[in-house]
Design an enzyme around this catalytic site. Structure first.
Site, PDB file in Angstrom:
ATOM      1  N   THR A 297      42.423 -63.175 -30.452  1.00 21.42           N
ATOM      2  CA  THR A 297      41.105 -63.542 -29.931  1.00 21.42           C
ATOM      3  C   THR A 297      41.186 -63.677 -28.417  1.00 21.42           C
ATOM      4  O   THR A 297      42.277 -63.755 -27.842  1.00 21.42           O
ATOM      5  CB  THR A 297      40.604 -64.863 -30.544  1.00 21.42           C
ATOM      6  OG1 THR A 297      41.552 -65.885 -30.207  1.00 21.42           O
ATOM      7  CG2 THR A 297      40.486 -64.770 -32.052  1.00 21.42           C
TER       8      THR A 297
ATOM      9  N   SER B   5      29.245 -51.131 -19.384  1.00 22.41           N
ATOM     10  CA  SER B   5      29.669 -50.931 -20.772  1.00 22.41           C
ATOM     11  C   SER B   5      30.993 -50.184 -20.784  1.00 22.41           C
ATOM     12  O   SER B   5      31.208 -49.269 -19.975  1.00 22.41           O
ATOM     13  CB  SER B   5      28.621 -50.110 -21.524  1.00 22.41           C
ATOM     14  OG  SER B   5      29.155 -49.627 -22.744  1.00 22.41           O
TER      15      SER B   5
ATOM     16  N   HIS C 156      32.038 -43.945 -22.459  1.00 16.43           N
ATOM     17  CA  HIS C 156      31.777 -44.304 -21.068  1.00 16.43           C
ATOM     18  C   HIS C 156      32.974 -44.023 -20.159  1.00 16.43           C
ATOM     19  O   HIS C 156      34.012 -43.555 -20.621  1.00 16.43           O
ATOM     20  CB  HIS C 156      31.334 -45.763 -21.002  1.00 16.43           C
ATOM     21  CG  HIS C 156      29.970 -45.974 -21.628  1.00 16.43           C
ATOM     22  ND1 HIS C 156      28.938 -46.600 -20.977  1.00 16.43           N
ATOM     23  CD2 HIS C 156      29.476 -45.606 -22.837  1.00 16.43           C
ATOM     24  CE1 HIS C 156      27.866 -46.612 -21.764  1.00 16.43           C
ATOM     25  NE2 HIS C 156      28.177 -46.025 -22.901  1.00 16.43           N
TER      26      HIS C 156
ATOM     27  N   HIS D 111      29.224 -69.624 -27.974  1.00 14.90           N
ATOM     28  CA  HIS D 111      28.541 -70.670 -28.749  1.00 14.90           C
ATOM     29  C   HIS D 111      27.687 -71.628 -27.915  1.00 14.90           C
ATOM     30  O   HIS D 111      27.169 -72.595 -28.453  1.00 14.90           O
ATOM     31  CB  HIS D 111      29.542 -71.505 -29.557  1.00 14.90           C
ATOM     32  CG  HIS D 111      30.552 -70.696 -30.303  1.00 14.90           C
ATOM     33  ND1 HIS D 111      30.242 -70.013 -31.451  1.00 14.90           N
ATOM     34  CD2 HIS D 111      31.866 -70.422 -30.043  1.00 14.90           C
ATOM     35  CE1 HIS D 111      31.331 -69.378 -31.882  1.00 14.90           C
ATOM     36  NE2 HIS D 111      32.322 -69.590 -31.042  1.00 14.90           N
TER      37      HIS D 111
ATOM     38  N   ARG E 268      32.089 -62.915 -27.545  1.00 18.46           N
ATOM     39  CA  ARG E 268      33.448 -62.768 -26.996  1.00 18.46           C
ATOM     40  C   ARG E 268      34.064 -61.422 -27.372  1.00 18.46           C
ATOM     41  O   ARG E 268      33.889 -60.941 -28.498  1.00 18.46           O
ATOM     42  CB  ARG E 268      34.356 -63.874 -27.547  1.00 18.46           C
ATOM     43  CG  ARG E 268      34.095 -65.213 -26.931  1.00 18.46           C
ATOM     44  CD  ARG E 268      35.027 -66.251 -27.515  1.00 18.46           C
ATOM     45  NE  ARG E 268      34.913 -66.343 -28.959  1.00 18.46           N
ATOM     46  CZ  ARG E 268      35.039 -67.466 -29.648  1.00 18.46           C
ATOM     47  NH1 ARG E 268      35.295 -68.600 -29.018  1.00 18.46           N
ATOM     48  NH2 ARG E 268      34.940 -67.481 -30.950  1.00 18.46           N
TER      49      ARG E 268
HETATM   50  C1  LIG Z   1      21.728 -48.200 -19.684  1.00 22.01           C
HETATM   51  C2  LIG Z   1      22.483 -48.808 -20.830  1.00 22.01           C
HETATM   52  N1  LIG Z   1      22.443 -50.139 -21.007  1.00 22.01           N
HETATM   53  C3  LIG Z   1      23.118 -50.732 -22.003  1.00 22.01           C
HETATM   54  C4  LIG Z   1      23.872 -50.015 -22.892  1.00 22.01           C
HETATM   55  C5  LIG Z   1      24.583 -50.713 -23.999  1.00 22.01           C
HETATM   56  O1  LIG Z   1      25.958 -50.606 -23.944  1.00 22.01           O
HETATM   57  P1  LIG Z   1      26.831 -50.785 -25.293  1.00 22.01           P
HETATM   58  O2  LIG Z   1      26.755 -49.506 -26.022  1.00 22.01           O
HETATM   59  O3  LIG Z   1      28.202 -51.087 -24.781  1.00 22.01           O
HETATM   60  O4  LIG Z   1      26.241 -51.914 -26.050  1.00 22.01           O
HETATM   61  C6  LIG Z   1      23.941 -48.628 -22.774  1.00 22.01           C
HETATM   62  C7  LIG Z   1      24.743 -47.837 -23.723  1.00 22.01           C
HETATM   63  O5  LIG Z   1      25.163 -46.750 -23.475  1.00 22.01           O
HETATM   64  C8  LIG Z   1      23.221 -48.001 -21.720  1.00 22.01           C
HETATM   65  O6  LIG Z   1      23.225 -46.668 -21.597  1.00 22.01           O
END
Ligand SMILES: Cc1ncc(COP(=O)(O)O)c(C=O)c1O
Length: 388
Positions: free
Chosen positions: A27, A181, A186, A213, A247
């Site tokens: 964790t 992200s 990515h 939490h 988390r």
């Molecule tokens: C502009 C944008 N915001 C938020 C997210 C969400 O990311 P995650 O897929 O890691 O939840 C994405 C996902 O690709 C995104 O393109």
């Protein structure tokens, strides 16, 4: 097969996973903290918080803005947003009772059309959500100036654009808060994961509590967000904010540390692929490709079929499917056209003509952290043949 995405892991990431297994601590722990420090340092931010996804990065950040002591966001406040972004850029705004003002995008950059900002502004506007679409920096310097002038929060959802730069600064660092992200496809990947950066101590502490939490346990003694008592028994389970469990696993921190070292090289490879993509498609009037603003980190390659030509997108995509080329609508297309919009409190500023063209005539294909000359050349020869 020309796929949408591929992974960027090597031996280092596998060893990092093994290291976590050997440590017996799965964790969130030391590796997550080390990754947060390294990430903050890479992007020149005072603070970084890792969470379980980019979506949770947005949710935890928006929540924190409701609990800050000075001018917290309130239900009914308005947020200016681009018409094209991922669904979970918008969901936390809806979930916290904010009202969205959708602004059209520029058809070439696919980012918010800043000439429409003034029109979107009302006395209830409190925040602008800036999104750099698919690696391409939005007009962040000008958005920052606009927010400063009108006393607005600039929230940067940079989940698609790690490693991009504008005016010598990384995207994600222009806002009061920047989110990232590290999902599979990515620029760097922990498979699932998200990061938040901010220079504001109070926001950082609020987010730390909201991530776990809503308890006080992870906060330093001198935080301004609550007064610690000397009753250790009570402090161990002391709840101060309505939070979540967002988390990340310790694996994610350990992998992220390895991936971050590779970020610059991974983005360089994507940029080399982009050079070829631009060379193949830029001067061809049949296609509108994404026009780079500053230095894009080229998440993927967008193509919009010029509305003046005959070719139907459906036919065109059928050919790509036959040739095993994967594609998607551009970041979900024009968001207000999705069913879920019925749950939102929103307005459209003027019109969303360009977002609609991108929605109806556009698609994207993958960029990769490896050379894809063969795939791009093949894509070009197919589209050259089928698009008239
Ligand atoms: C502009 C944008 N915001 C938020 C997210 C969400 O990311 P995650 O897929 O890691 O939840 C994405 C996902 O690709 C995104 O393109």
């Amino acid at each position: 097969m020309y796929e949408l995405a591929s992974d960027s892991w090597g031996e280092e990431e596998i060893s990092a996973i093994q290291g976590v297994i050997d440590s017996g601590r799965y964790t969130m722990g030391e590796k997550v903290s080390e990754f947060e420090l390294a990430f903050a340092s890479k992007f020149g931010s005072r603070h970084c918080l890792m969470v379980s996804s980019g979506s949770m990065a947005n949710l935890v950040s928006i929540a924190a803005l409701f609990y800050k002591s000075d001018q917290p966001l309130q239900k009914g406040d308005e947020v200016i947003v681009p018409a094209i972004s991922w669904a979970t850029s918008f969901y936390p705004l809806q979930q916290y009772g904010l009202s969205l003002k959708f602004v059209d995008v520029d058809l070439e950059t696919l980012n918010i059309d800043i000439s429409k900002l003034e029109e979107a502004l009302t006395p209830k506007t409190r925040m602008v959500m800036a999104v750099s679409i698919l690696g391409n920096p939005a007009e962040l310097t000008r958005l920052r100036t606009f927010c400063n002038k009108h006393g607005l929060i600039l929230f940067e959802d940079n989940c698609e654009s790690m490693g991009a730069r504008l005016d010598g600064k990384y995207t994600g660092t222009f806002g009061d808060i920047g989110t990232f992200s590290t999902f599979f496809s990515h620029h760097i990947s922990t498979m699932e994961g998200g990061l938040i950066i901010t220079d504001a101590d109070e926001l950082f502490h609020l987010m730390k509590s909201i991530r776990a939490h809503g308890w006080s346990r992870d906060l330093p003694d001198d935080t301004s967000i609550y007064n610690k008592s000397d009753d250790d028994f009570f402090e161990a389970y002391r709840f101060i904010l309505p939070g979540y469990n967002a988390r990340p696993l310790e694996f994610s921190g350990a992998i992220g540390l390895q991936q971050l070292k590779k970020l610059d090289d991974l983005v360089d490879i994507r940029r080399k692929n982009a050079d070829l993509f631009v060379e193949l498609f830029a001067d061809d009037e049949r296609f509108i490709i994404q026009k780079e603003n500053g230095s894009s980190s080229w998440f993927s390659f967008t193509l919009i079929l010029n509305p003046d030509i005959k070719t139907d997108r459906k036919q065109c995509l059928a050919h790509l499917r036959d040739e095993d080329i994967q594609f998607r609508i551009i970041t979900g297309g024009c968001f207000p056209r999705h069913d879920v919009i019925k749950y939102f409190d929103y307005e459209i500023v003027d019109n969303l003509d360009n977002a609609n063209v991108a929605h109806d005539r556009g698609f994207f294909v993958g960029n990769h952290p490896k050379n894809i000359e063969k795939e791009l050349t093949n894509l070009h020869s197919i589209l050259d043949r089928v698009v008239s």
